[in-house]
Design a protein around this motif. Structure first.
Motif, PDB file in Angstrom:
ATOM      1  N   THR A 249       2.382  17.127  14.430  1.00  0.00           N
ATOM      2  CA  THR A 249       4.058  16.740  13.539  1.00  0.00           C
ATOM      3  C   THR A 249       3.986  15.149  14.366  1.00  0.00           C
ATOM      4  O   THR A 249       3.156  14.676  15.173  1.00  0.00           O
ATOM      5  CB  THR A 249       5.231  16.775  14.185  1.00  0.00           C
ATOM      6  OG1 THR A 249       4.831  16.379  15.504  1.00  0.00           O
ATOM      7  CG2 THR A 249       5.274  18.455  13.882  1.00  0.00           C
ATOM      8  N   SER A 250       3.794  14.317  14.107  1.00  0.00           N
ATOM      9  CA  SER A 250       3.923  12.258  14.349  1.00  0.00           C
ATOM     10  C   SER A 250       4.559  11.899  13.740  1.00  0.00           C
ATOM     11  O   SER A 250       5.555  11.582  12.644  1.00  0.00           O
ATOM     12  CB  SER A 250       2.494  12.714  13.855  1.00  0.00           C
ATOM     13  OG  SER A 250       2.453  10.764  14.332  1.00  0.00           O
ATOM     14  N   LEU A 251       5.051  10.980  14.703  1.00  0.00           N
ATOM     15  CA  LEU A 251       6.046   9.549  13.805  1.00  0.00           C
ATOM     16  C   LEU A 251       5.335   8.309  13.881  1.00  0.00           C
ATOM     17  O   LEU A 251       5.581   7.653  13.257  1.00  0.00           O
ATOM     18  CB  LEU A 251       6.830   9.322  15.173  1.00  0.00           C
ATOM     19  CG  LEU A 251       7.655  10.462  15.849  1.00  0.00           C
ATOM     20  CD1 LEU A 251       8.711  10.262  16.911  1.00  0.00           C
ATOM     21  CD2 LEU A 251       8.582  10.308  14.631  1.00  0.00           C
ATOM     22  N   SER A 252       3.568   8.216  13.712  1.00  0.00           N
ATOM     23  CA  SER A 252       3.169   7.610  13.079  1.00  0.00           C
ATOM     24  C   SER A 252       2.157   8.080  11.817  1.00  0.00           C
ATOM     25  O   SER A 252       1.709   9.176  12.478  1.00  0.00           O
ATOM     26  CB  SER A 252       2.228   6.471  13.632  1.00  0.00           C
ATOM     27  OG  SER A 252       1.620   7.492  14.509  1.00  0.00           O
ATOM     28  N   GLN A 253       1.375   7.517  11.040  1.00  0.00           N
ATOM     29  CA  GLN A 253       0.413   7.833  10.336  1.00  0.00           C
ATOM     30  C   GLN A 253      -0.472   8.263  10.497  1.00  0.00           C
ATOM     31  O   GLN A 253      -1.102   7.255  11.630  1.00  0.00           O
ATOM     32  CB  GLN A 253       0.555   7.612   8.819  1.00  0.00           C
ATOM     33  CG  GLN A 253      -0.172   7.122   7.456  1.00  0.00           C
ATOM     34  CD  GLN A 253       0.081   6.714   6.803  1.00  0.00           C
ATOM     35  OE1 GLN A 253       0.918   5.631   6.523  1.00  0.00           O
ATOM     36  NE2 GLN A 253      -0.257   6.729   5.381  1.00  0.00           N
ATOM     37  N   LYS A 254      -1.046   9.129  10.384  1.00  0.00           N
ATOM     38  CA  LYS A 254      -2.643   9.479  11.172  1.00  0.00           C
ATOM     39  C   LYS A 254      -3.476   9.288   9.999  1.00  0.00           C
ATOM     40  O   LYS A 254      -3.666   9.448   9.193  1.00  0.00           O
ATOM     41  CB  LYS A 254      -2.326  11.537  11.276  1.00  0.00           C
ATOM     42  CG  LYS A 254      -1.862  11.504  12.110  1.00  0.00           C
ATOM     43  CD  LYS A 254      -1.862  11.505  13.894  1.00  0.00           C
ATOM     44  CE  LYS A 254      -1.104  11.714  14.995  1.00  0.00           C
ATOM     45  NZ  LYS A 254      -1.499  11.864  15.917  1.00  0.00           N
ATOM     46  N   GLU A 255      -4.283   8.898  10.896  1.00  0.00           N
ATOM     47  CA  GLU A 255      -5.525   8.081  10.318  1.00  0.00           C
ATOM     48  C   GLU A 255      -6.589   8.457  11.040  1.00  0.00           C
ATOM     49  O   GLU A 255      -7.258   9.075  11.967  1.00  0.00           O
ATOM     50  CB  GLU A 255      -6.464   6.901  10.125  1.00  0.00           C
ATOM     51  CG  GLU A 255      -4.790   6.252   8.937  1.00  0.00           C
ATOM     52  CD  GLU A 255      -5.217   4.591   9.187  1.00  0.00           C
ATOM     53  OE1 GLU A 255      -6.380   3.776   9.656  1.00  0.00           O
ATOM     54  OE2 GLU A 255      -4.071   4.165   8.677  1.00  0.00           O
ATOM     55  N   TYR A 256      -7.847   9.375   9.727  1.00  0.00           N
ATOM     56  CA  TYR A 256      -9.553   9.816  10.330  1.00  0.00           C
ATOM     57  C   TYR A 256     -10.650   8.617  10.689  1.00  0.00           C
ATOM     58  O   TYR A 256     -10.818   7.486  10.009  1.00  0.00           O
ATOM     59  CB  TYR A 256      -9.727  10.980   9.493  1.00  0.00           C
ATOM     60  CG  TYR A 256      -8.794  11.753   9.164  1.00  0.00           C
ATOM     61  CD1 TYR A 256      -8.730  12.933  10.590  1.00  0.00           C
ATOM     62  CD2 TYR A 256      -7.807  12.217   8.435  1.00  0.00           C
ATOM     63  CE1 TYR A 256      -8.304  13.994  10.821  1.00  0.00           C
ATOM     64  CE2 TYR A 256      -7.139  13.138   8.371  1.00  0.00           C
ATOM     65  CZ  TYR A 256      -7.774  14.016   9.417  1.00  0.00           C
ATOM     66  OH  TYR A 256      -6.412  15.368   8.974  1.00  0.00           O
ATOM     67  N   ASN A 257     -10.666   8.414  11.942  1.00  0.00           N
ATOM     68  CA  ASN A 257     -11.721   7.257  12.231  1.00  0.00           C
ATOM     69  C   ASN A 257     -13.144   7.690  12.664  1.00  0.00           C
ATOM     70  O   ASN A 257     -14.205   6.666  13.339  1.00  0.00           O
ATOM     71  CB  ASN A 257     -10.874   6.630  13.793  1.00  0.00           C
ATOM     72  CG  ASN A 257      -9.883   5.929  13.083  1.00  0.00           C
ATOM     73  OD1 ASN A 257      -9.199   5.295  11.749  1.00  0.00           O
ATOM     74  ND2 ASN A 257      -8.691   6.049  14.213  1.00  0.00           N
TER      75      ASN A 257
END
Length: 862
Positions: A249-257
């Motif tokens: 869960t997260s309150l910000s969008q997850k991106e793969y770097n």
């Protein structure tokens, strides 16, 4: 959705609809469902929970769910229930499992609502409380034997859990088993201090999620966003994510770097026209033994041009051939650290071709796209030859030490040339006694001519011949100098410099004007060089004329010289020999003089060798420091492993190389050990023998053995310099050297070692569980995988359920083989079909799922 397994999606856990008394909709009645779902789509909300105040409308829910499914949006049923707790009641978002509570056209949710609102009017008002407190509500829900979970709504606002309950009540409620089991999150936590206070009262963490609490369609998606990682559009997938909230869960969008493989496609062979989509995180190839898991791993390895380890190279090559068959091809789509997409194609037996997004071949290395991918096959973890620790670490830091390899080769070449020069000098110096003896013999023969009075008669011819040789020597040296200058004139550097004379700068134009002038000045030297070469050429021609002139003089005197020789009539003396002896005398004097001068340079050459050896050691020390820095990172990143490194410490490797290099010298094992302890490496041994008159080595071997050692060094010094004494790395696992652990614990330690790396985009491990210790999987490896997988792509091939289940594998590839074809089926570990396959075909499948539940509970309470 979910073609690559588990995905991060936006979720709204608090949605109201037209069925809610507080909701306002002014559009056409038959457009509501379409308008509602369209707004969800525009807000990129892929998961929504319908939570109307104390009410559930089955018909509306079914319409929204059906429409949303067509847009790959999951809708779950729920209610916002006001329970009898605190001054104003507590609003709870109850999320129901669709399959349990809804059966076709009938449902049980309203039956539950009727029960908790029995005797209470106007229950659809948001402030109307039911007749049960939180404990009673959960008890009533549990009586239906159907699954659900609860989220506390707008916890800091009126009717919120934190607003309505004091610390004592929160502490009391949160310790109850029923609370821990069913309350899985809080909505709209805004104040950090209050959230910290809430956690302190409870003694454990629950996730904070978001919901728009919309009263119109326009308000859908308003406010802060909430993201959840699920692998199936189902209640069970959501509840699993909330239980593993630290990771899902997260309150910000997850991106793969990080760079990762997006898909693997095979053309031809046993997997013709099959494409496997991969997750950027944990991918698990599962199946019974012999199902083809390793074949897929090996196909990926082959496409990426990653060499197999020496542990099983021939077998792995055959696996690829057997899978692809003649003309078979592997196509991999991948993304680099900067989000750019590429495609790598490789036909069996051919080189890989790397294409950009436009399908153009770009001619870069795979390492420039996927940062240092790592691969470990079935036997690599148990393959523990001497120095395997350094080989393992070299896989991790190879990119950083690559430049050292080229520098070391250059330094070895330089050292080899200097040693060669010293040997040549020594060989020449050894000829001095012979040269001096030959000179004495020549002088003795000349003296005979002098005693007979012939020296004066023949000296004119001898002197002319000497003068001719001197002029010829001058001509040859001048001509050689001219050629060297001509080579300088055609130098690439001068041409390249000329091309740079017109450079401009948009930032510092004035500076580049000055630079251009200086470049032009240097280029102008070309004209000066041409003039100088012209002068030298003129001088060369003049010297050549002098040479021709003296040869003409000599030619004109030939009859005179012949007459003198005819007048000489002394038995056993040939006048022609005198000239030859004088030429030989001059030659021997020059050689003796040259060798004598070179002998004076012996000290200079020896100093150069010592300086180059020091440079070589400094280079090795810098490389050593790279390894040392990497080891410090590994030791810092975890507590189970402790690594240490010793510079040139692998004496066993040095001894083995000594034995191989000095075969036939009759040196025994103990002596080899003494030599390896006395010298750090072959370079040190060579210097002792060459420069120190074998001061150290002579005390370790017999005279005959030393003679053989010197002979071998002289013949093979270039090859011996390439043999390094490797740095020695020791790996301790829980305080004990890894070699003293069981095979299972050793393999487990190495997997932990691999997982601790920070600079690798991709790590592939083929069936590590053949040696792994299960307890270590539970306590250490799974935690490390879960910690690392957001920033590195893992591909495991496994027939043990612990890795995909306990590691919450984002993508599971179930592999099966029917003699002619390998087939695959994909889905996340959340997917019911995949879960069934894990239980049915994998070792310890059900046990792993049971253990998963235990671990979630354990982590929740930490």
């Amino acid at each position: 959705m979910f073609q690559s397994g588990t995905e991060w999606i936006r979720a709204d856990f608090h949605l109201h609809t037209k069925a809610d008394k507080e909701f306002s909709y002014s559009g056409e009645e038959d457009r509501f469902v379409s308008d509602y779902v369209e707004k969800l789509k525009r807000e990129n909300i892929k998961l929504g929970v319908i939570t109307n105040h104390n009410k559930f409308d089955l018909s509306e829910y079914r319409g929204l769910k059906r429409k949303a499914r067509k847009e790959n949006i999951t809708i779950l049923p729920g209610v916002e229930l006001s329970v009898k707790e605190g001054a104003n009641g507590i609003h709870c978002l109850i999320v129901f499992k669709d399959e349990d509570w809804i059966n076709g056209k009938s449902e049980t949710i309203n039956q539950f609502l009727d029960e908790v609102f029995k005797g209470i009017e106007n229950r659809e008002n948001e402030n109307t409380r039911c007749n049960k407190d939180l404990a009673g509500t959960i008890e009533t829900l549990d009586s239906y034997n159907k699954d659900y979970f609860i989220l506390m709504a707008h916890v800091e606002q009126k009717s919120g859990f934190l607003k309505e309950c004091n610390g004592g009540l929160i502490e009391s409620l949160s310790k109850q088993t029923w609370f821990k089991d069913k309350v899985l999150g809080f909505q709209k936590g805004r104040t950090r201090d209050k959230m910290n206070q809430l956690e302190e009262w409870m003694g454990y963490k629950l996730p904070f999620i978001e919901g728009s609490d919309c009263k119109t369609i326009e308000q859908i998606g308003k406010g802060k966003e909430s993201y959840i990682k699920i692998g199936d559009g189902s209640f069970d997938s959501v509840i699993l994510a909330l239980k593993d909230h630290q990771n899902r869960t997260s309150l910000s969008q997850k991106e793969y770097n990080h760079g990762y493989i997006k898909s693997v496609e095979l053309i031809g062979g046993k997997m013709h026209s099959q494409k496997i989509n991969l997750s950027p995180e944990l991918n698990s190839l599962i199946g019974i033994r012999g199902s083809g898991k390793s074949s897929i791993i090996e196909a990926i390895r082959y496409n990426l041009n990653m060499l197999p380890s020496t542990a099983d190279e021939e077998y792995k090559t055959d696996v690829v051939k057997n899978l692809l068959e003649s003309g078979g091809q592997v196509i991999i789509e991948l993304q680099d650290n900067h989000g750019k997409n590429y495609k790598i194609k490789r036909i069996l037996g051919e080189v890989p071709h790397i294409l950009n997004e436009d399908g153009e071949e770009i001619g870069v290395t795979i390492n420039s796209i996927l940062q240092t991918p790592l691969y470990f096959g079935q036997k690599d973890l148990s393959y523990m030859k001497n120095g395997f620790e350094l080989d393992l670490l070299s896989k991790l830091v190879g990119r950083k030490t690559k430049s050292f390899q080229g520098d070391l080769i250059n330094k070895n070449d330089q050292l080899g040339k200097q040693i060669s020069e010293l040997f040549q000098l020594k060989d020449k110096v050894e000829t001095l006694p012979d040269l001096r003896g030959n000179l004495r013999d020549v002088k003795h023969k000349i003296k005979i001519f002098e005693e007979k009075g012939l020296s004066e008669k023949l000296s004119k011819q001898v002197n002319f011949q000497k003068d001719e040789r001197n002029i010829k020597n001058v001509y040859e040296l001048v001509d050689k100098f001219k050629v060297e200058l001509e080579n300088l004139l055609t130098s690439n550097n001068l041409r390249d410099l000329n091309e740079l004379s017109d450079q401009e700068s948009s930032e510092v134009p004035e500076l580049f004007v000055k630079l251009s002038k200086e470049v032009s000045s240097v280029v102008a030297v070309k004209k000066e060089l041409q003039d100088i070469i012209g002068k030298i050429d003129s001088s060369s021609k003049q010297v050549k004329e002098y040479l021709e002139e003296i040869r003409g003089i000599i030619s004109s005197l030939e009859e005179e010289f012949a007459e003198i020789k005819r007048e000489i009539d002394i038995p056993n003396l040939n006048p022609d020999d005198f000239a030859k002896l004088k030429v030989n005398e001059d030659k021997l004097k020059k050689e003796i003089d040259q060798v004598t001068k070179q002998e004076e340079n012996k000290g200079v050459i020896e100093s150069q060798i010592r300086a180059t050896l020091d440079d070589r050691n400094q280079l090795l020390l810098r490389e050593f420091q790279v390894y040392k820095d990497e080891i410090e990172k590994i030791n810092t990143n975890q507590n189970s492993l402790e690594l240490s490194i010793e510079f040139k410490g692998n004496k066993k490797s040095f001894q083995d190389d000594l034995k191989q290099s000095f075969k036939g010298s009759k040196i025994n094992q103990n002596t080899y050990q003494s030599i390896s302890e006395a010298h750090s490496d072959f370079a040190a041994l060579i210097v002792d023998v060459l420069l120190e008159e074998s001061k150290v080595t002579s005390n370790l071997v017999t005279e005959a053995q030393l003679s053989k050692v010197k002979e071998i060094i002289k013949e093979n010094y270039n090859e011996l310099l390439k043999l390094r004494t490797p740095n020695k790395i020791e790996i301790k696992y829980h305080g004990k050297p890894i070699a003293k652990h069981s095979i299972g614990q050793r393999a487990s330690a190495l997997v932990l070692f691999i997982l601790s790396q920070k600079d690798n985009n991709l790590i592939m491990i083929d069936q590590p569980e053949d040696d792994l210790d299960n307890q270590v999987i539970y306590n250490e490896i799974i935690r490390k995988v879960k910690e690392r997988k957001p920033e590195v792509q893992f591909i495991f091939a496994t027939h043990n359920a612990n890795i995909p289940v306990l590691g919450d594998s984002e993508q599971v590839i179930a592999v099966s083989y029917d003699e002619k074809q390998i087939s695959t089926e994909t889905g996340s570990v959340d997917n019911k079909d995949i879960q069934t396959k894990i239980v049915d075909i994998m070792e310890g499948g059900q046990e792993a799922f049971n253990k998963r539940t235990q671990i979630y509970n354990l982590w929740k309470n930490e």
